[in-house]
Design an enzyme around this catalytic site. Structure first.
Site, PDB file in Angstrom:
ATOM      1  N   HIS A 283       3.060  -2.319  -2.263  1.00 11.08           N
ATOM      2  CA  HIS A 283       3.133  -2.468  -3.544  1.00 11.08           C
ATOM      3  C   HIS A 283       1.747  -2.821  -4.419  1.00 11.08           C
ATOM      4  CE1 HIS A 283       6.201  -5.003  -6.208  1.00 11.08           C
ATOM      5  NE2 HIS A 283       5.030  -5.181  -6.984  1.00 11.08           N
TER       6      HIS A 283
ATOM      7  N   PRO B 273       7.298   2.270 -10.222  1.00 14.96           N
ATOM      8  CA  PRO B 273       7.702   1.243 -11.250  1.00 14.96           C
ATOM      9  C   PRO B 273       6.763   0.398 -11.663  1.00 14.96           C
ATOM     10  CG  PRO B 273       8.881   0.879  -9.070  1.00 14.96           C
ATOM     11  CD  PRO B 273       8.257   2.253  -9.053  1.00 14.96           C
TER      12      PRO B 273
HETATM   13  C1  LIG Z   1       0.583  -3.604 -13.136  1.00 12.42           C
HETATM   14  C2  LIG Z   1       1.535  -3.207 -12.033  1.00 12.42           C
HETATM   15  C3  LIG Z   1       2.738  -3.545 -12.219  1.00 12.42           C
HETATM   16  C4  LIG Z   1       3.723  -3.437 -11.239  1.00 12.42           C
HETATM   17  N1  LIG Z   1       5.123  -3.721 -11.406  1.00 12.42           N
HETATM   18  C5  LIG Z   1       6.112  -3.461 -10.251  1.00 12.42           C
HETATM   19  C6  LIG Z   1       7.401  -3.526 -10.421  1.00 12.42           C
HETATM   20  O1  LIG Z   1       7.737  -4.101 -11.567  1.00 12.42           O
HETATM   21  N2  LIG Z   1       8.175  -3.565  -9.550  1.00 12.42           N
HETATM   22  C7  LIG Z   1       7.587  -2.478  -8.099  1.00 12.42           C
HETATM   23  O2  LIG Z   1       8.755  -2.386  -7.628  1.00 12.42           O
HETATM   24  N3  LIG Z   1       6.384  -2.330  -8.306  1.00 12.42           N
HETATM   25  C8  LIG Z   1       5.609  -2.780  -9.062  1.00 12.42           C
HETATM   26  N4  LIG Z   1       4.279  -2.419  -8.974  1.00 12.42           N
HETATM   27  C9  LIG Z   1       3.797  -1.600  -7.711  1.00 12.42           C
HETATM   28  C10 LIG Z   1       3.775  -0.081  -7.973  1.00 12.42           C
HETATM   29  O3  LIG Z   1       5.275   0.335  -8.022  1.00 12.42           O
HETATM   30  C11 LIG Z   1       3.408   0.789  -6.997  1.00 12.42           C
HETATM   31  O4  LIG Z   1       3.865   0.160  -5.705  1.00 12.42           O
HETATM   32  C12 LIG Z   1       1.675   0.404  -6.728  1.00 12.42           C
HETATM   33  O5  LIG Z   1       1.200   0.583  -7.861  1.00 12.42           O
HETATM   34  C13 LIG Z   1       1.136   1.669  -6.102  1.00 12.42           C
HETATM   35  O6  LIG Z   1      -0.156   1.517  -5.672  1.00 12.42           O
HETATM   36  P1  LIG Z   1      -1.113   2.227  -6.851  1.00 12.42           P
HETATM   37  O7  LIG Z   1      -1.242   1.553  -8.070  1.00 12.42           O
HETATM   38  O8  LIG Z   1      -2.623   2.100  -5.938  1.00 12.42           O
HETATM   39  O9  LIG Z   1      -0.736   3.675  -6.965  1.00 12.42           O
HETATM   40  C14 LIG Z   1       3.157  -2.664  -9.888  1.00 12.42           C
HETATM   41  C15 LIG Z   1       2.021  -2.408  -9.929  1.00 12.42           C
HETATM   42  C16 LIG Z   1       0.963  -2.708 -10.891  1.00 12.42           C
HETATM   43  C17 LIG Z   1      -0.340  -1.981 -10.801  1.00 12.42           C
END
Ligand SMILES: Cc1cc2nc3c(=O)[nH]c(=O)nc-3n(C[C@H](O)[C@H](O)[C@H](O)COP(=O)(O)O)c2cc1C
Length: 384
Positions: free
Chosen positions: A278, A79
């Protein structure tokens, strides 16, 4: 979007060219020194794959079942909030690409597309991600809406009691909707295609919460300001239990890194843990998710599913995570850079390249299917 885009870094650079700097850095950045962010990918180099040959394998099957849903591969799109900031096809483009690839899509509470719009666009497995809001009525409303719309699973993110210290965002001053400031103006001017689409498709709304947040309707709001004012930090395991019970289906808790918390999550009714930092955006210096799989698996055995979230950039990363005991992986930035560089087509290209490589590399490892992958296929690089 050219055919020359092949690697994570290719898509990252294409997104950098396409986006005004506040949007690019919002995706690319993380908390503090961004140590956890880089460690989450670098950690894969601490492990090597050990193939087995002469097994008469000419074709492989990537399909699997996670969170109660059949999927074309053990891959979940994590997400991510506010996708409209990155491309006007926003979450809908991502969900459609996931649908075509047969993968699970997760919609964030802070999406710019509603629970119902995504359900109309995506038939297959889909998850809704919840942040517990101070407005508990709104929080339970999410559960009911996700149920009514036919989501196959629910996920509760627990690693945001306050927003992480993301210094790139503090510098660029990212807001929702985007606000032109003197310092960001040049960057918007330098990206005319993105800026024109801002005027053509001005749907910058937190679609799932806007009806309950009067302040969101007109004004602009800093992301950090929203998190710190609306999301409840005063939550405990009893809150996780309440949501698990209200939902009653496959339920993941996202943001857990310790074996003890995984046991607590299971006892609170979770069927899966998303082992996640995250994306390094919350507490910097926490361990890479890959290093958390083995102790967690030892603690929970086969009583729950473990999903490795974050750091995955290549098919061999997926194989290493599964060999170390994960049931599936999930990621955010790889598909967000695809979205920023080419909308739904960009996401489809990212997913297509990954699935192609995963099929090839699974065969090269000497496995017929996902269940064939085992601990004997991976070991620590000597001396690390
Ligand atoms: C731009 C962005 C927005 C995100 N928003 C959320 C969110 O609204 N809720 C959430 O649980 N995690 C959020 N995340 C974390 C992602 O769900 C995930 O844990 C993370 O992107 C994993 O790392 P990676 O980008 O290296 O694959 C966000 C990540 C990014 C990069």
């Amino acid at each position: 979007m050219g055919r020359k885009l092949l690697t994570y870094e290719d898509f990252r650079q294409a997104a950098k060219r396409a986006l005004p700097s506040p949007m690019f850095h919002y995706i690319d950045g993380a908390a503090g020194d961004e140590w956890t962010l880089s460690r989450s990918t670098d950690v894969f180099d601490d492990y090597e794959l050990v193939p087995e040959y002469l097994r008469n394998i000419v074709d492989v099957d990537l399909s699997t079942k996670v969170l109660g849903a059949e999927m074309a591969a053990p891959i979940i799109l994590s997400p991510t909030g506010m996708n409209r900031l990155f491309h006007h096809e926003k979450e809908l483009g991502v969900a459609r690409a996931a649908e075509k690839a047969g993968l699970m899509y997760s919609l964030s509470t802070l999406g710019t597309t509603s629970i119902e719009e995504i359900a109309a666009a995506k038939a297959g497995p889909k998850m809704f991600q919840i942040y517990i809001h101070k407005d508990r009525g709104l929080t339970l409303e999410f559960v009911e809406r996700a149920k009514a719309a036919g989501y196959t699973s629910l996920c509760l993110t627990v690693d945001v009691p306050v927003a992480g210290g993301r210094e790139r965002d503090a510098r660029t001053g990212l807001t929702m909707p985007p606000k032109f400031t003197l310092s960001s103006l040049m960057s918007f001017v330098a990206h005319p295609k993105w800026s024109l689409n801002l005027l053509r498709y001005p749907d910058f709304q937190l679609a799932n919460v806007v009806h309950r947040q009067d302040g969101l309707k007109d004004g602009t709001l800093g992301v950090i300001q929203y998190i710190n004012s609306q999301i409840d930090g005063d939550i405990g395991w009893n809150d996780a239990e309440t949501i698990a019970k209200a939902w009653g289906g496959p339920f993941a808790i996202k943001g857990i890194l310790s074996a003890a918390d995984a046991v607590r999550a299971r006892d609170a009714g979770a069927t899966a843990v998303m082992i996640s930092t995250h994306g390094g955006r919350q507490l910097d210096s926490v361990p890479a998710p890959l290093d958390c799989i083995a102790p967690m698996r030892d603690a929970v055995g086969n009583s729950m599913e473990l999903i490795l979230d974050g750091g995955v950039r290549r098919a061999v990363h997926v194989l290493k995570a599964l060999a170390l005991g994960a049931d599936a992986v999930s990621f955010g930035r790889p598909y967000l850079f695809g979205l920023a560089s080419g909308g739904e087509k960009g996401v489809s290209r990212v997913l297509g390249l990954l699935l192609h490589a995963l099929r090839r590399d699974l065969l090269l490892l000497g496995c017929r299917n996902i269940a064939d992958i085992g601990p004997h296929h991976v070991r620590r690089v000597m001396g690390r």
